[in-house]
Design an enzyme around this catalytic site. Structure first.
Site, PDB file in Angstrom:
ATOM      1  CG  MET A  48      -1.583   0.985   0.730  1.00 59.73           C
ATOM      2  SD  MET A  48      -3.031   0.669  -0.749  1.00 59.73           S
ATOM      3  CE  MET A  48      -4.145   0.481  -0.722  1.00 59.73           C
ATOM      4  CB  CYS A  49       4.072   2.502   2.052  1.00 57.69           C
ATOM      5  SG  CYS A  49       4.750   1.207   1.650  1.00 57.69           S
ATOM      6  CB  THR A  50       4.578   0.695  -3.216  1.00 60.11           C
ATOM      7  OG1 THR A  50       5.259  -0.399  -2.369  1.00 60.11           O
ATOM      8  CG2 THR A  50       5.366   1.085  -4.805  1.00 60.11           C
TER       9      THR A  50
END
Lengths: 463, 521
Positions: free
Chosen positions: A236-238
């Site tokens: 998700m952070c990507t």
């Protein structure tokens, strides 16, 4: 003969003979038979040979069995299913049922040859059955425009062999579980009459595999779960703040932007088959990519990521379906020893096949009789148990529902699939097993899409 | 027009993702010839019609029989000419394809008009008797038209590719190694590495630095301490990995290194990252070949581009191929990743421009695709049928060494040759009718023995196989025909599109054991 050369006369003679063929086979043949129709097959059914199955006895009755009695179920009427139906029909099988819950899409036409442009939108099972029934006289394919889960034991039990041409591991596991549930044990011994062989085929681009499963005897789908490659899900952070690839930009639009902007209405989900939706997603993905100087976003890539499209061609499906159908023929006729039990195919470079015996897993959650244990501290939260059920390599459940007998009453601890129950049981996730009233050594019943049967686990407390 | 193009894109979407629009174009410009519309033949053609080849022509002098309709979904009525009957049903499968038929036996055509076959992109010959096959093979070899021979015989499938020289630019290898140049960083890459100072970064930057930079930095240090010698053996590589592990940012007060996924990626990739950059041997061989070194105005584009790549290697490349220009995905923030990616991309563009200059010099048009795929360029060459069948050039070694293994599929190749011999002598195949099975066993055995004798093959073929091949009675069960139908069609697509590497040169499929083998005959 000179007058036979005239096209008119030739055509009418052909029609005449065809009509005769359909109405009256002559020579005491049944209707829809003609001289020599099954010559290619008879050589395998009516002649002895050095490589046949030890139980094989040549006889004219085998053909009759294949034509009149043998009942085969084909799961899926897509890339593999269309080929399977044809292969079985031309191998002397007349009683075929086919199950498919989908309707025909334009992108199916490059390989699902029973369908034509005019059929787009119609149920695959229906159109496939119509085509085979009219092209192969005497063949009777019965379609079921349904999900496999909509059919029950009584339905599945009627078939001699079941062949799968599915496109999802979850569905395969469900079928696998269904056939395992039909097994009958008497005094701990498996009744061979209750075994329905499962032939499973799968393809992806230029790769494919075909396997033979004898439920209760050979490796089942769950025994070899690790053979299936994990689905690619980006962190998700990507996606949210550090995209690097065009795919990250598209996932951002699908997972974060669409729910936020609801461009086509409040409760309208992103539909990969709707060109307007994809066009919107494509434009927004381009914008996102431009922010980070990422190149490579195209309409085709956008659709591919949103729909998780797997490339597909006619040739691979033809090969794998043919291998599966050969196994159906071998088992139905007892003519040869069936594949034992897994064949892999790849024609990216030359043509490569690899055949091996997949082994049963001793503690397979689906087919071994080994009881399933869960070991957790009484202070563990229910969420931890659920995480284990979904993340364990051997279980890989999707959305398990857990029930248990607490203080003499049957209690649903957590269930995701019904919104009202999900809301009601959600607080349980952060409660400890002790708080929920569970005892050491008690049974937990777990239901999930990956299996038609409820699985029983025994909970043991660790200190 | 636009509407048809859009609907073609939709229809062919799933396959365009494999061979691209340019690959599809080659299919749509292709004209495929099928000789003999048996079940095998029409299954092959069906798998070419569905993906949209431009045109096909079926050559077949036979009339549809009862058993033909029994095993072939592309035939519906008896007594029609088989070529015509199949053409009608195949054509109907895809309106983009145009189908033609010639109601003539291939032998007749070879007698009267052998040049008929020159017009095709590829000819697929199915269930051809040996003599016809050899004649057709010879005509196609002289005309440089690829020839794919196929047959289904009982539970055995057979394919033979006959093509003098087939070039592949886009081979699409599975699991190709990356081209990162860590062992010989080009100047722009070196400068880029200089711009990083791992020791002075904050935690966020440190843990989002691409692993390529990390390995490059630590490698620089290692080289200066080890006399410019990169880690070579397991011990040294492990020591190198350990140094990288120790580089993990210590933010924790107790000095315990916290997780930095990018450093873990660096450690994981050390082994492949340290692979020396070099030109693959297969490519060196191509550089040394006749076609590469004698460029004339007739030379096909592939060889001109290959020569240009060779010139680059010996000049601008200083011994290395043009940079591929792609890097794998890795943990990094967007800016660091994109700027690193651009370093490689721009270098690749520079190298491509240099190769193009060589190409221009060699008087041909630009090959951008060639550079990106330089490492994977392939050429497939098959011997002619005449060479395979001649006593002087038969591949005895291949045959005898395969026959040393008890389970080798080579025995089926020899049986198919024996069966062809039987047909030549008796004008029929063994065991077609039940009453023939027993008596044909000894006749077939004679054929096997004369075959082995003629080629001086000191191998033993068990009687079981001879019995089995009589049992087959030249049957063509549909499921085996369908397996071959898919296999052959894809090989034909590889020939037409020049993408993916075709087999060479003989493929045998054994439906009894579901095994296969590729033989070089």
């Amino acid at each position: 003969m000179a007058d036979m050369d005239e096209p008119e006369k030739k055509r009418s003679r052909v029609v005449e003979l065809t009509e005769k063929m359909v109405v009256d086979g002559g020579n005491g043949l049944a209707a829809c038979e003609w001289e020599g129709r099954w010559n290619h097959l008879k050589k395998f059914l009516e002649r002895s040979g050095p490589f046949t199955h030890p139980d094989f006895e040549p006889s004219t009755e085998s053909l009759q069995f294949m034509l009149e009695t043998c009942k085969i179920l084909v799961i899926g009427a897509g890339g593999l299913g269309c080929e399977l139906l044809k292969d079985l029909a031309l191998s002397g099988i007349r009683n075929i049922n086919v199950v498919d819950m989908d309707t025909i899409d334009v992108s199916n036409l490059n390989r699902q040859f029973l369908f034509r442009p005019k059929d787009v939108g119609r149920p695959k099972a229906d159109v496939a059955a119509d085509f085979i029934n009219s092209r192969v006289p005497g063949c009777c394919v019965v379609p079921h425009f349904k999900k496999i889960q909509d059919l029950d034991e009584t339905f599945y039990r009627q078939f001699h062999i079941i062949v799968c041409g599915l496109d999802s591991v979850v569905a395969r596991r469900w079928m696998n579980g269904m056939l395992l549930s039909l097994l009958v044990y008497e005094d701990g011994i498996l009744d061979p009459g209750s075994i329905i062989p499962l032939i499973d085929g799968g393809t992806e681009g230029f790769k494919g595999n075909a396997r033979v499963i004898l439920p209760g005897m050979t490796a089942c789908i769950d025994c070899t779960l690790e053979l299936y490659p994990p689905q690619i899900n980006f962190p998700m952070c990507t996606i949210a703040s550090m995209p690097r690839l065009p795919e990250h930009c598209i996932e951002y639009v699908r997972m974060l932007l669409w729910p936020k902007e609801t461009p086509f209405g409040d409760c309208v989900a992103l539909d990969g088959d709707d060109p307007e939706h994809i066009q919107w997603a494509y434009q927004r993905s381009l914008e996102r990519a431009a922010e980070f100087n990422i190149t490579g976003v195209t309409y085709r890539l956008t659709q591919g990521v949103v729909k998780r499209i797997i490339p597909a061609v006619a040739s691979t499906n033809a090969v794998i379906a043919a291998a599966c159908a050969t196994e159906v023929f071998k088992i139905a006729s007892s003519a040869y020893i069936p594949l034992n039990n897994y064949m892999v195919f790849n024609d990216v470079e030359g043509l490569y096949t690899y055949t091996f015996e997949a082994e049963r897993k001793e503690n397979c959650s689906a087919c071994s009789q080994v009881p399933l244990d869960l070991h957790f501290a009484p202070s563990s939260k229910l969420q931890e148990v659920l995480d284990y059920l979904t993340e364990s390599a051997s279980l890989q459940m999707k959305s398990p529902a857990v029930t248990a007998t607490v203080e003499g009453k049957n209690k649903t601890l957590y269930l995701q699939s019904v919104a009202s129950i999900e809301q009601r049981t959600r607080p349980n996730l952060s409660k400890t097993l002790k708080e929920l009233g569970l005892m050491d050594g008690q049974e937990l019943a777990v239901a999930d899409v990956t299996t038609p049967q409820t699985m029983l686990f025994r909970l043991y407390f660790t200190s | 027009m636009a509407a048809t193009q859009a609907s073609k894109e939709q229809k062919y979407d799933r396959q365009l993702r494999l061979w691209g629009d340019h690959g599809q174009e080659t299919l749509e410009n292709a004209h495929v010839c099928l000789v003999n519309a048996t079940a095998t033949g029409t299954e092959i053609l069906k798998n070419l019609v569905l993906p949209g080849i431009g045109a096909f022509t079926i050559v077949d002098g036979h009339t549809v029989s009862g058993e033909d309709v029994g095993n072939n979904v592309n035939l519906a009525f008896m007594l029609q000419n088989r070529a015509q009957a199949a053409t009608e049903l195949l054509q109907e499968m895809n309106s983009d394809v145009s189908g033609n038929f010639v109601e003539e036996s291939p032998d007749k055509l070879l007698d009267n008009d052998p040049e008929f076959f020159h017009r095709f992109t590829i000819v697929i010959g199915v269930h051809l008797p040996e003599s016809t096959c050899m004649r057709l093979g010879s005509v196609l070899w002289s005309a440089s038209v690829p020839f794919l021979v196929c047959k289904t015989y009982g539970l055995i499938g057979y394919m033979r590719l006959v093509v003098q020289e087939h070039t592949v630019i886009e081979s699409h290898p599975d699991n190709a190694l990356e081209d990162l140049r860590l062992d010989q960083p080009f100047s722009e890459f070196k400068n880029h590495i200089q711009s990083y100072d791992l020791d002075s970064m904050d935690k966020k930057d440190h843990s989002h630095t691409p692993w390529i930079i990390i390995v490059a930095k630590y490698l620089e240090k290692w080289l200066s301490e080890h006399n410019c010698q990169a880690p070579k053996n397991y011990k040294e590589k492990e020591a190198f990995r350990q140094i990288i592990r120790e580089g993990i940012f210590r933010k924790n007060e107790n000095g315990v290194p916290e997780d930095e996924e990018n450093f873990e990626e660096a450690v994981k990739n050390v082994n492949t990252a340290l692979n020396p950059t070099k030109v693959p041997t297969a490519l060196e061989d191509l550089f040394n070949s006749e076609q590469c070194n004698n460029i004339t105005s007739q030379t096909p584009a592939f060889w001109v581009m290959l020569r240009a790549v060779k010139e680059f290697v010996h000049n601008e490349g200083s011994g290395s191929l043009p940079v591929r220009g792609t890097i794998p995905d890795m943990i990094a923030d967007s800016q660091k990743f994109i700027s690193l990616q651009n370093i490689y991309r721009e270098k690749a563009m520079q190298d491509t421009a240099a190769v193009s200059k060589h190409v221009e010099r060699l008087l041909q048009s630009v090959g951008k695709v060639c550079c990106k795929n330089a490492s994977f360029l392939r050429v497939v060459r098959c011997r002619s049928l005449a060479e395979e069948y001649s006593v002087d050039s038969v591949n005895k070694d291949e045959i005898t060494s395969c026959m040393d293994s008890p389970d080798s599929e080579m025995v089926f190749y020899l049986m198919l040759r024996a069966v062809d011999r039987f047909y030549q002598q008796h004008s029929r195949y063994p065991g077609v009718y039940n009453y023939q099975v027993e008596e044909d066993i000894s006749k077939l055995k004679l054929c096997v023995n004369s075959l082995l004798q003629e080629y001086s093959l000191n191998v033993n073929i068990k009687d079981d196989y001879i019995h089995e091949f009589c049992r087959y009675g030249a049957a063509e069960p549909h499921t085996v025909a369908a397996f071959l139908g898919g296999s052959a069609a894809q090989e034909a697509i590889k020939i037409i599109s020049h993408q993916f590497v075709p087999f060479s040169n003989t493929f045998i499929y054994n439906a009894m054991s579901q095994t296969s083998a590729t033989l070089h005959l």
